[in-house]
Design an enzyme around this catalytic site. Structure first.
Site, PDB file in Angstrom:
ATOM      1  N   HIS A   1      -7.102  -5.247  -1.788  1.00  0.00           N
ATOM      2  CA  HIS A   1      -5.989  -4.364  -1.440  1.00  0.00           C
ATOM      3  C   HIS A   1      -5.024  -5.065  -0.488  1.00  0.00           C
ATOM      4  CE1 HIS A   1      -3.683  -0.816  -0.943  1.00  0.00           C
ATOM      5  NE2 HIS A   1      -3.981  -0.692   0.339  1.00  0.00           N
TER       6      HIS A   1
ATOM      7  N   SER B   1       0.848  -1.190   0.000  1.00  0.00           N
ATOM      8  CA  SER B   1       0.000   0.000   0.000  1.00  0.00           C
ATOM      9  C   SER B   1       0.889   1.248   0.000  1.00  0.00           C
ATOM     10  CB  SER B   1      -0.952  -0.034   1.195  1.00  0.00           C
ATOM     11  OG  SER B   1      -1.911   0.991   1.108  1.00  0.00           O
TER      12      SER B   1
ATOM     13  N   ASP C   1      -8.129  -4.790  -6.318  1.00  0.00           N
ATOM     14  CA  ASP C   1      -7.793  -3.739  -5.360  1.00  0.00           C
ATOM     15  C   ASP C   1      -8.824  -2.620  -5.487  1.00  0.00           C
ATOM     16  OD1 ASP C   1      -6.617  -1.555  -3.958  1.00  0.00           O
ATOM     17  OD2 ASP C   1      -4.614  -2.354  -4.321  1.00  0.00           O
TER      18      ASP C   1
END
Length: 574
Positions: free
Chosen positions: A492, A208, A455
């Site tokens: 994600h 991330s 994601d």
């Protein structure tokens, strides 16, 4: 590694030719870095007296074997050093800032340094174990267990200062890239003091925002690290956050419930049942494109033409029933969101999104419907950290801020500067020249980028566009030093109906130090009984131990023969 000047000169000339459109000559091979050599910790308590400019060590203590555990296995004895760097009082907001850090140094060291990039808006010093924060559903053996010396930091501000640290320009810069620049030489000096030798090989890994940190480090600090692992990277993070606000505005056109305060039921625009309807339609058209119907869309590129939302999902003839069809208005909104954020002139503000059955997962909805409105991460990040000037009034009503954000007049503020914030958010958060990794490549460095196709906050298509630009610049030779892997179904960093557990860190080390370029990375589903934790999104029809090869982009895992639950039955092909 001894570098030969004539070889580097030839390599530089070859790269220049490739950057200008290629050459008929074969480029010379890139340098091969040598393997790290192990060492043993000399003393832990002595590190309490470690001295480095701008650094205060507040504690150095031995952590016994088994105090930390990962995937049911004890983490070995190591030294925990806690400290801070660059204490200061801001002349802008009056707050006291410092770069907090911890470093865990194993007694039996493998000779490698791992800088662990952490996620979100930082502000917390995560456990420096080189594990969960790297994505991939959690490593079954984390970096500390493998013998890495691991560093973690808060990137220059505390959790209590989130998100208003964005008022202070230096805190923004530290969050963007300067904390990493300060920490890197300090960490290497600390390793030298601990083992009487510096690290033979240095790695940067994260997921991330941590993946963004890795990509930025590859561009800004290519001489300080040998390998970079970017999981689910938000390297265009300010653009992605703006796109989430744009998406919230689209969903808001078809909400059926406002929910209960303080939440706002944006998900009523596209419920989980309705998302499953669309997911099943995607599978119906795209699942078997890779040779087997297994609940995964491997050939995402072919799916773009095989699946058509307007044609393949039923349109409600009357009232929306929430189960068997989408209304015409819903279809318009879903199509618009997946096509990517735009301003009123139709200019793209961020990338498009891939249609993947992972959109039915709760994690996807969290990003699309909750983090983008009231109390969510995206409004506060855009307002306080990415806009110039900061919009400090947004904290009082993030829902109103998100839904009234103007894509024509407010969105450009992520590129803006002023006399206080002299570097824009896009400048401080992104690699300065994303398609230029020449310094990293020419010294033998390597990068792995891994991204889930489902994601919900950072588009896998944005990452693919970056890789395409890199490959074009290098005349089709990007894979010599950089490889990008898509994970079908994964949300994600982890989760989704996916094989989301993989060890890319070991693959990166093998490539950097042994020249073993990863032609595939085997990933497993975290089904019932998984030692690292079960992924609740794994369908009950899958084997709990299903494996799949993750293939270097643009290749796709295609079924050949044998047990369709096993990675060995698939080949990576175009």
């Amino acid at each position: 590694m001894i570098f030969r000047p004539y070889l580097l000169t030839a390599l530089a000339a070859s790269t220049t030719l490739m950057a200008c459109g290629g050459s008929d000559e074969q480029p010379l091979p890139l340098p091969q870095l040598t393997a790290a050599q192990a060492a043993t910790l000399s003393s832990c308590t002595a590190l309490s007296g470690f001295s480095f400019a701008g650094t205060t060590v507040t504690a150095a203590s031995t952590v016994a074997s088994g105090t930390l555990n990962n995937a049911g296995q004890p983490v070995g004895e190591h030294c925990l050093v806690v400290g801070r760097m660059n204490d200061r009082v801001s002349t802008v907001d009056g707050q006291t800032y410092a770069i907090g850090f911890q470093m865990r140094l194993p007694r039996d060291w493998n000779g490698r340094f791992l800088h662990q990039g952490n996620g979100g808006t930082d502000g917390t010093v995560a456990v420096a174990d080189g594990g969960g924060s790297l994505g991939s559903g959690g490593l079954l053996r984390n970096g500390l267990q493998m013998g890495f010396a691991v560093l973690s930091s808060d990137a220059g501000h505390s959790g209590a200062q989130n998100p208003l640290f964005g008022i202070d320009p230096q805190a923004r810069l530290d969050y963007g890239y300067q904390a990493v620049r300060s920490l890197t030489p300090m960490a290497k000096a600390l390793i030298l003091a601990a083992y009487n030798k510096g690290p033979d090989r240095s790695y940067f890994a994260g997921s991330s925002n941590g993946g963004r940190h890795a990509m930025v480090a590859a561009a800004r600090l290519p001489a300080d690290y040998d390998g970079f692992l970017a999981n689910s990277p938000g390297f265009n993070l300010p653009k992605a956050a703006v796109a989430q606000l744009w998406g919230a505005q689209q969903w808001n056109k078809v909400v059926t419930s406002t929910g209960t305060a303080p939440l706002y039921d944006l998900e009523s625009a596209f419920t989980q049942t309705e998302r499953r309807l669309v997911a099943n339609a995607i599978l119906g058209k795209c699942d078997a494109l890779d040779g087997v119907a297994d609940g995964l869309v491997q050939d995402a590129d072919a799916c773009r033409t095989a699946f058509d939302l307007a044609r393949d999902v039923p349109t409600c003839s009357a009232a929306r029933d929430g189960t068997t069809c989408l209304s015409a208005a819903q279809k318009t909104v879903v199509a618009d969101v997946f096509a990517g954020a735009k301003n009123s002139a139709g200019t793209a503000l961020y990338a498009r999104w891939a249609y993947d059955p992972g959109l039915s997962a709760t994690g996807w909805a969290d990003w699309k419907f909750r983090n983008s409105v009231r109390g969510g991460r995206d409004p506060v990040a855009v307002a306080h950290i990415f806009s110039v000037p900061p919009v400090t009034t947004a904290l009082s009503n993030t829902l109103s801020y998100a839904l009234s954000f103007n894509m024509d007049t407010d969105a450009p503020n992520i590129f803006a500067t002023n006399s206080v914030h002299t570097e824009s958010a896009m400048s401080l958060m992104t690699p300065p020249d994303p398609a230029n990794l020449d310094t990293m490549r020419l010294r033998g460095g390597k990068m792995l980028v891994i991204h889930g196709s489902a994601d919900g906050v950072f588009s896998v298509d944005d990452t693919a566009a970056w890789y395409d630009a890199l490959d074009q610049r290098l005349a089709g030779r990007a894979a010599d030093a950089v490889r990008f892997f898509r994970v079908p179904g994964m949300g994600h960093s982890r989760g989704g109906p996916a094989t989301d557990q993989y060890d890319a860190l070991t693959a990166l080390v093998d490539w950097v130090e042994r020249g073993a370029a990863p032609d595939r990375i085997v990933a497993g589903a975290r089904g019932t009984g998984n030692a690292g934790g079960v992924n609740a999104d794994v369908p009950s029809t899958w084997s709990a131990n299903r494996t799949r090869p993750l293939c270097p982009y643009p290749m796709v895992a295609r079924y050949k023969s044998g047990d369709s639950e096993l990675a060995a039955s698939f080949a990576c092909e175009r």
